[in-house]
Design an enzyme around this catalytic site. Structure first.
Site, PDB file in Angstrom:
ATOM      1  N   TYR A 281      -5.842  -0.695  -7.197  1.00 54.54           N
ATOM      2  CA  TYR A 281      -5.263  -1.943  -6.671  1.00 54.54           C
ATOM      3  C   TYR A 281      -4.661  -1.787  -5.273  1.00 54.54           C
ATOM      4  O   TYR A 281      -4.517  -0.687  -4.782  1.00 54.54           O
ATOM      5  CB  TYR A 281      -4.372  -2.648  -7.692  1.00 54.54           C
ATOM      6  CG  TYR A 281      -3.077  -2.048  -8.216  1.00 54.54           C
ATOM      7  CD1 TYR A 281      -2.401  -1.013  -7.602  1.00 54.54           C
ATOM      8  CD2 TYR A 281      -2.508  -2.602  -9.375  1.00 54.54           C
ATOM      9  CE1 TYR A 281      -1.202  -0.548  -8.115  1.00 54.54           C
ATOM     10  CE2 TYR A 281      -1.307  -2.127  -9.893  1.00 54.54           C
ATOM     11  CZ  TYR A 281      -0.659  -1.103  -9.247  1.00 54.54           C
ATOM     12  OH  TYR A 281       0.521  -0.651  -9.741  1.00 54.54           O
ATOM     13  N   GLU A 282      -4.402  -2.902  -4.642  1.00 58.57           N
ATOM     14  CA  GLU A 282      -4.020  -2.932  -3.204  1.00 58.57           C
ATOM     15  C   GLU A 282      -5.063  -2.272  -2.316  1.00 58.57           C
ATOM     16  O   GLU A 282      -4.727  -1.647  -1.309  1.00 58.57           O
ATOM     17  CB  GLU A 282      -2.667  -2.241  -2.982  1.00 58.57           C
ATOM     18  CG  GLU A 282      -1.495  -2.874  -3.666  1.00 58.57           C
ATOM     19  CD  GLU A 282      -1.374  -4.365  -3.420  1.00 58.57           C
ATOM     20  OE1 GLU A 282      -1.818  -4.821  -2.364  1.00 58.57           O
ATOM     21  OE2 GLU A 282      -0.860  -5.060  -4.296  1.00 58.57           O
ATOM     22  N   GLY A 283      -6.324  -2.437  -2.667  1.00 50.68           N
ATOM     23  CA  GLY A 283      -7.404  -1.816  -1.898  1.00 50.68           C
ATOM     24  C   GLY A 283      -7.719  -0.466  -2.512  1.00 50.68           C
ATOM     25  O   GLY A 283      -6.879   0.434  -2.506  1.00 50.68           O
TER      26      GLY A 283
ATOM     27  N   ARG B 181       0.831  -1.212   0.000  1.00 49.57           N
ATOM     28  CA  ARG B 181       0.000   0.000   0.000  1.00 49.57           C
ATOM     29  C   ARG B 181       0.864   1.259   0.000  1.00 49.57           C
ATOM     30  O   ARG B 181       0.596   2.198  -0.746  1.00 49.57           O
ATOM     31  CB  ARG B 181      -0.952  -0.011   1.202  1.00 49.57           C
ATOM     32  CG  ARG B 181      -2.115  -0.929   0.957  1.00 49.57           C
ATOM     33  CD  ARG B 181      -3.064  -1.106   2.109  1.00 49.57           C
ATOM     34  NE  ARG B 181      -4.153  -1.969   1.630  1.00 49.57           N
ATOM     35  CZ  ARG B 181      -5.261  -2.256   2.296  1.00 49.57           C
ATOM     36  NH1 ARG B 181      -5.456  -1.759   3.498  1.00 49.57           N
ATOM     37  NH2 ARG B 181      -6.197  -3.024   1.765  1.00 49.57           N
TER      38      ARG B 181
ATOM     39  N   GLN C 278      -9.178   2.343   1.532  1.00 50.85           N
ATOM     40  CA  GLN C 278      -8.178   3.005   2.382  1.00 50.85           C
ATOM     41  C   GLN C 278      -8.854   3.964   3.356  1.00 50.85           C
ATOM     42  O   GLN C 278      -8.501   4.028   4.533  1.00 50.85           O
ATOM     43  CB  GLN C 278      -7.167   3.805   1.523  1.00 50.85           C
ATOM     44  CG  GLN C 278      -6.452   3.005   0.452  1.00 50.85           C
ATOM     45  CD  GLN C 278      -5.692   1.822   0.988  1.00 50.85           C
ATOM     46  OE1 GLN C 278      -5.042   1.914   2.027  1.00 50.85           O
ATOM     47  NE2 GLN C 278      -5.783   0.693   0.305  1.00 50.85           N
TER      48      GLN C 278
END
Lengths: 573, 573
Positions: free
Chosen positions: A430-432, A294, A437
C-alpha cells in the site's frame, strides 16, 4: 509477547547518527531540545508498552467487523485509540494554532515507530489522520481548516484517504468517481472506492474522507482529478456532527493480516463534499498526503520488525536445548547456535539501518521546513522511496526470520510470530508498491541528473575517508561500495529508455539501501570508538551484508535486455 | 484459480536435463521408459487439475477440526484422497510384491510436485504414508510388512511420523516417550507427541503411527531411541482394524496456513506398539523416513511456488492498466511493466532451478538403488539438504512475489495468493529447519572432505568448458562461480571448529544452489541451441541471479567471528 520501547535506540540516533542537534538550532524547533525529545518519547513509549502492545493480538483474533452497516472495532481498540488521542500523539507535529504540539516530524516518526510495533492495526488509524492533517494544512481553505483541523488533531474525528477504485489501483488516473457542483459551495460525490483503511469506526464521533473525484470538466487521467472533503456526518452550524452524509461502508475485506484495521469498500451516493485546494489539482494535494504516508509506511514496516525481533530474541533465550555447541559456557538455549545468532544479528542490524534512514528522512523534512533550504528538500525527496521500500522489506524479512527462529512454534498462531509476518505484508504494497517506489527513485528522483544522490554519496565517502585510519576495513568497504553506487547512478541517468531504468529499479533501490545502511552503521561504530556492541553490529552489516550490493548493482545495470524477448505466452509454457 | 499440470516441463527435464534415459537402462527400471513416464505423469496431471486443485481453497476456509475427539477433514478432501489412492499414486514407487507399482522415485517426485501445487494440505497425507512405506520396506519384520504394507500402499490406511515432543523439537534426543516390553512381542507406549501432521483423519479406515520412544534400557540422547508401529485400531487376526488402541488426539493446532492438514497433539497412553527394526536403532530407521521426507518437503515448497506463479502470471495478463510502457504494442495489462516481468521471470527461473535439482536428486536415489553405486549414493546424500532448503526457499520467494504481483488484491484472501504464502511457510521449518539442512550440508555431508561436492563441480565445470564456444558469457560465469564454490568448500572442510562452518551455512547452501541452478539452466540453453525461451530464462538466471553467489560465499567464509562477541544481553539492548 511483550514489547519494550526503543527509547535508548532513539537517544543513540539523536546523539550520534542523524544529527538531531541541528533541529533546536532552528527557530521553528528551538524548544525541541534533545532532552525534551527524549522526555516526550519516554512518555509515548510507556503508553505503547502498557496500553497498545497488549491489544495487538485482539485485533488478529477478533477482526473489525461490519454489523448492520456499522463497523465494530476489535476489543480494546477504543481504549487504545483514546490513549493515543488524549496523549496528543496524533497531532504532535501539527500546527499549534489548531491545537497541535508543533513538534518535529522526527519525533512523530519515532512515536509512530513504537506505536506500529505495539499495534499496527490500530496505529494505521492515526497515521491516516496525520496525513489528512498535513494535507489540509497545506491545501485547504481557512474555513475548512478551522472546522476540521482541531477535531482531527484532538482525535475526536478520524481521517481517511480515498483513492483506489476497482479499475484504478496504481493507475489512479483511471478513476471514475464523479463530483458535481451543487452551486452552493458544496459538491455531490458519487462513486465506489476500495481498500479504504479505517473507512469507518465506532470510536470517533466522525470520520472525514478525503476523496479523489473528477469534475465534469476534468480532463481524463490524473490531470483532471480534484480532492474533496466528504464527512460521514455533516457538521452543523456549530461544527458538531449533524446529518448523516450519503455514503456507506459496503463491505470489509478479509485480509491476510492487519485484521484489526477495517479495510472498507466505500460507496458515495451523491454525498456532500467540499473542494480541497484548486479544481483539477487533486493529485498534487494527494501527493502531500502520500509522501507523508510513504515515510509512515516505511516506519510501520520496520516497527513491526522491531516487535518480531524482540519476541524472537526472547524466545531464543528461553527455548532450552539439551546440548548446545557452547556446552557449559553457554545458556543451554537455542541462542547458543551460530545460525540462530546469525539470524538475530541480521535482524538487529537491518532494523538499525532502516530506523537510521527513516529518522534521517524525517529530520530532512523538518530541516527543509525550518530552513526552506532546497538541499534538504531534495534529500527528503530522495530518501522517501528508499525508506518506504527498504523499511517495509526489512519489516518483512525480520518478521520472516522471527518465525524461523521460533521453529515449529512460529507456524502456530498462538506465539504471535506469524501475525507479524502476516500483518507487515501489506506495507510492501500500500501507498505505492515497492516496485513503484523503486520506479520513483530511478525516474522522478533522478530528474536532477543524480545531483541529490551524489551529494549524499559525497557525505558517505568523506565520512569513510575520515574513518580510514581507525577503521581501515569497514571504511574501505563503505567507500568502495559508494563508488559502485555512484557508477550505477551515472549509468541510470544515462539511460534515456526508462524501461532500462525500471527493469533493475528494485535491486538498485535495495543496493542503495545497503550502502546507506552501512554508512549509518559505520557512524555508530565511530561514535563508540570501535569498541562495543554497536561496532560489532556494524562489522556484521558491513562485512556480511554490504557485499550484496555488487549483485544488486549488476542486476540494476542489466537493463531491460531480454525481459521483453520472452512473450507472456513464453512465460506461460 | 486454476492449475495447469507441468507435464511439458517434466518432458523437457527428462529429455535434456536430468539424464532420465539412464533409468530404463537399468534392470530395476527397465519398464520405465520415457514414454511410459510421460503417460503416467499425464494421467496424474489430469487428476491434479480436475480433482485436487479445486479443493485447495476448501482446506483454507474450512480447516480440519476436532469434534468430540474425532478429526473432521475439510470438504471434498475425502474424495480427493480417494482419487489419489485409487490412482495408485501413493504406492507408485513401492514394492510390487506388496501392491506397489515399482516405478522410479523420479516419477513419484514429479507426481508429488503436481499434487503439492494442487492441494498441499491434502498431499501431505500421502507424503507421510510414502515415508512410512519406505521405512517399513527397509526396517520392518516380514510379519509387519505383510500386515501393513498392502494397506498403506493401497491407501486404505494412512501413515504418520511421531518424533517431536514439547521439550524435544530439533533436539530429538531429548524425547521422553516411554516404551515397555509387554513380554508378548508387543510394547506399551506412553507419552505425548506434538506437531503430528495428519495425526488423525475421517477418511482412511486406520491410521498407523510410527512413534519414537525410549525403552527402559535405552541410553539418554538419540542412541537410546527405538521405533514402534502404533496403529489407531489394532488389527485383528485377519488383519482388519479391530479394537481401538490407547491413544487419542488431544487437540489440533491453529496454524498460519496449511489449514486443511490436521496438525495434532497426540497422547499415547499405554498404547500397544510393535518394534520396527532393532531396539535403540530407531533414529537410523527414522532417518530413512526423514531423508525421503526432506526431498518431499523441498518438492512441496516449489510445488506451491508453481501454483503461485501460474496464478500471478494469469493475473498479470488480465489486470488492465490504462497506459502501459509498451503502448499500442503491448497488452494493456500490468505484464507490460518491466518490474512485473522481472518478478515473473525470476519466479519462473527459480522454479526451473529447484525442479531440476529435485528431479536430479530423485534420479540419483533411483540410480543408487538400481546400481548400488556409491557415487550415486553420495550424490543423493549431498543433494538432499540443498533440495529441501532451496526448494522451500524458492517456494516462499515465489509465493511472496506472487502476492506482490497481485498488488492490493494479493493481500485479500479471496484471490488465493496469500494462502500460498501462508501454506508454504512451514516447509522451511518442518522435517528439519533450513538452518539444520545447511548444518547437515557443511557438517555430515562434508565428512568426505568435500569429495562428493567436488565430483559434482567437475561435471559443472566440464559442461561449462564444453559450452564455451557457443555460450562464452554464460559458460564463463558458471565456470568461475563453480571455482568460487570449490574454494569455499575447501575453506569449509579446513575449519575444524564447526561453529565456523555453521555460522555461514545457510548463505553457503543458498550460494551452492545458485551455482547448481545455473548449471541446469545452462544445460537447458545448450539443449535449445541458445535460441528459445529456455535460453532466455537461462540468461536471466545466470546474468542477474548467479552474481548473488559472491556475497553468499563471502558470508559463508566469514565464520563465527564476531557472532559470539555480542552477548544475548547486547542483542537485547
Amino acid at each position: 509477547m511483550t514489547y519494550r520501547a526503543t527509547t535508548d535506540d532513539f537517544q543513540f540516533l539523536f546523539d550520534h547518527v542523524i544529527g538531531y542537534d541541528q533541529l533546536p538550532e532552528t527557530e521553528l524547533f528551538a524548544d525541541a531540545t534533545a532532552d525534551v525529545a527524549i522526555a516526550v518519547l519516554t512518555e509515548a513509549g510507556k503508553m505503547c508498552e502498557d496500553i497498545l502492545a497488549p491489544l495487538n493480538r485482539n485485533g488478529d483474533l477478533t477482526p473489525a467487523a461490519l454489523e448492520n452497516g456499522v463497523v465494530r472495532t476489535s476489543p480494546g481498540f477504543s481504549d487504545g485509540y483514546k490513549a493515543i488521542a488524549e496523549g496528543g500523539w496524533i497531532g504532535m507535529a501539527a500546527d499549534p494554532e489548531y491545537g497541535g504540539m508543533g513538534l518535529p516530524l522526527t519525533l512523530q516518526t519515532a512515536v509512530n515507530d513504537m506505536m506500529s510495533a505495539s499495534c499496527l492495526s490500530l496505529q494505521l488509524c492515526p497515521l491516516m489522520t496525520q496525513g489528512q492533517i498535513e494535507t489540509l494544512e497545506h491545501h485547504a481553505s481557512d474555513a475548512l481548516k478551522d472546522l476540521y483541523l482541531p477535531k482531527l488533531i484532538s482525535g475526536e474525528w478520524a481521517g481517511t484517504m480515498n483513492l483506489t477504485e476497482p479499475q484504478a489501483g496504481s493507475d489512479v488516473g483511471a478513476l471514475s468517481t464523479k463530483a458535481e457542483d451543487n452551486g452552493d459551495g458544496t459538491f455531490s460525490i458519487t462513486g465506489q472506492k476500495i481498500f479504504i483503511s479505517w473507512g469507518d469506526n465506532d470510536i470517533t464521533e466522525n470520520v472525514c474522507h478525503l476523496v479523489l473525484a473528477r469534475l465534469p470538466d476534468g480532463a481524463p487521467g490524473t490531470k483532471g482529478i480534484s480532492l474533496f472533503m466528504v464527512p460521514k456526518l455533516i457538521p452543523d452550524a456549530d461544527g458538531n456532527p449533524g446529518e448523516p452524509n450519503s455514503l456507506r461502508v459496503v463491505s470489509l475485506e478479509h485480509k491476510m493480516g492487519l485484521h484489526g484495521s477495517p479495510t472498507a469498500v466505500m460507496s458515495f451516493e451523491g454525498a456532500k463534499g467540499w473542494l480541497v485546494g484548486e479544481p483539477h489539482k487533486g493529485m498534487a494535494a494527494m501527493f502531500t498526503m502520500m509522501n507523508n504516508a510513504r515515510m509512515g509506511v516505511g516506519v510501520q514496516g520496520y516497527g513491526v520488525g522491531e516487535r518480531a525481533y524482540q519476541e524472537a530474541l526472547a524466545y531464543a533465550m528461553e527455548r532450552k536445548q539439551g546440548r548446545t555447541p557452547l556446552g557449559e559456557a553457554g545458556t543451554g538455549t537455542i541462542i547458543d547456535f551460530a545460525d540462530v545468532r546469525r539470524m538475530l544479528t541480521q535482524m538487529r542490524t537491518e532494523l538499525f539501518a532502516a530506523r537510521s534512514m527513516a529518522m534521517s528522512l524525517a529530520l530532512a523534512i523538518d530541516m527543509a521546513r525550518a530552513t526552506g533550504d532546497d538541499d534538504w528538500k531534495a534529500r527528503a525527496a530522495l530518501l522517501t522511496p528508499i525508506v518506504k521500500a527498504y523499511g517495509t522489506e526489512v519489516g518483512m524479512l525480520v518478521s520472516h526470520l522471527g518465525v524461523q527462529v521460533h521453529g515449529g512454534m512460529g507456524f502456530i498462531e498462538e506465539t504471535g510470530a506469524a501475525q507479524h509476518s502476516r500483518d507487515v505484508r501489506v506495507t510492501a504494497i500500500y501507498e505505492g508498491t515497492n516496485g513503484i517506489q523503486a520506479m520513483d527513485l530511478v525516474g522522478r528522483k533522478m530528474m536532477d541528473g543524480g545531483e541529490a544522490a551524489f551529494r549524499l554519496l559525497d557525505e558517505i565517502e568523506s565520512q569513510a575517508e575520515a574513518a580510514r585510519a581507525n577503521f581501515p576495513n569497514m571504511s574501505e568497504a563503505v567507500w568502495s561500495a559508494a563508488e559502485d553506487l555512484r557508477e550505477t547512478i551515472e549509468w541510470m541517468v544515462e539511460q534515456s529508455d526508462m524501461q532500462d531504468r525500471f527493469a533493475g529499479a528494485v535491486p538498485f533501490l535495495m543496493g542503495f539501501a545497503r550502502v546507506l545502511g552501512s554508512h549509518y552503521h559505520l557512524r555508530a561504530a565511530i561514535a563508540e570508538g570501535g569498541k562495543g556492541p554497536r561496532s560489532e553490529l556494524a562489522r556484521f552489516y558491513i562485512n556480511r551484508l554490504l557485499p550484496e550490493h555488487t549483485a544488486q548493482f549488476v542486476q540494476a545495470r542489466t537493463g531491460a535486455a531480454g525481459l521483453y524477448t520472452l512473450s507472456p505466452e513464453d512465460l506461460a509454457s
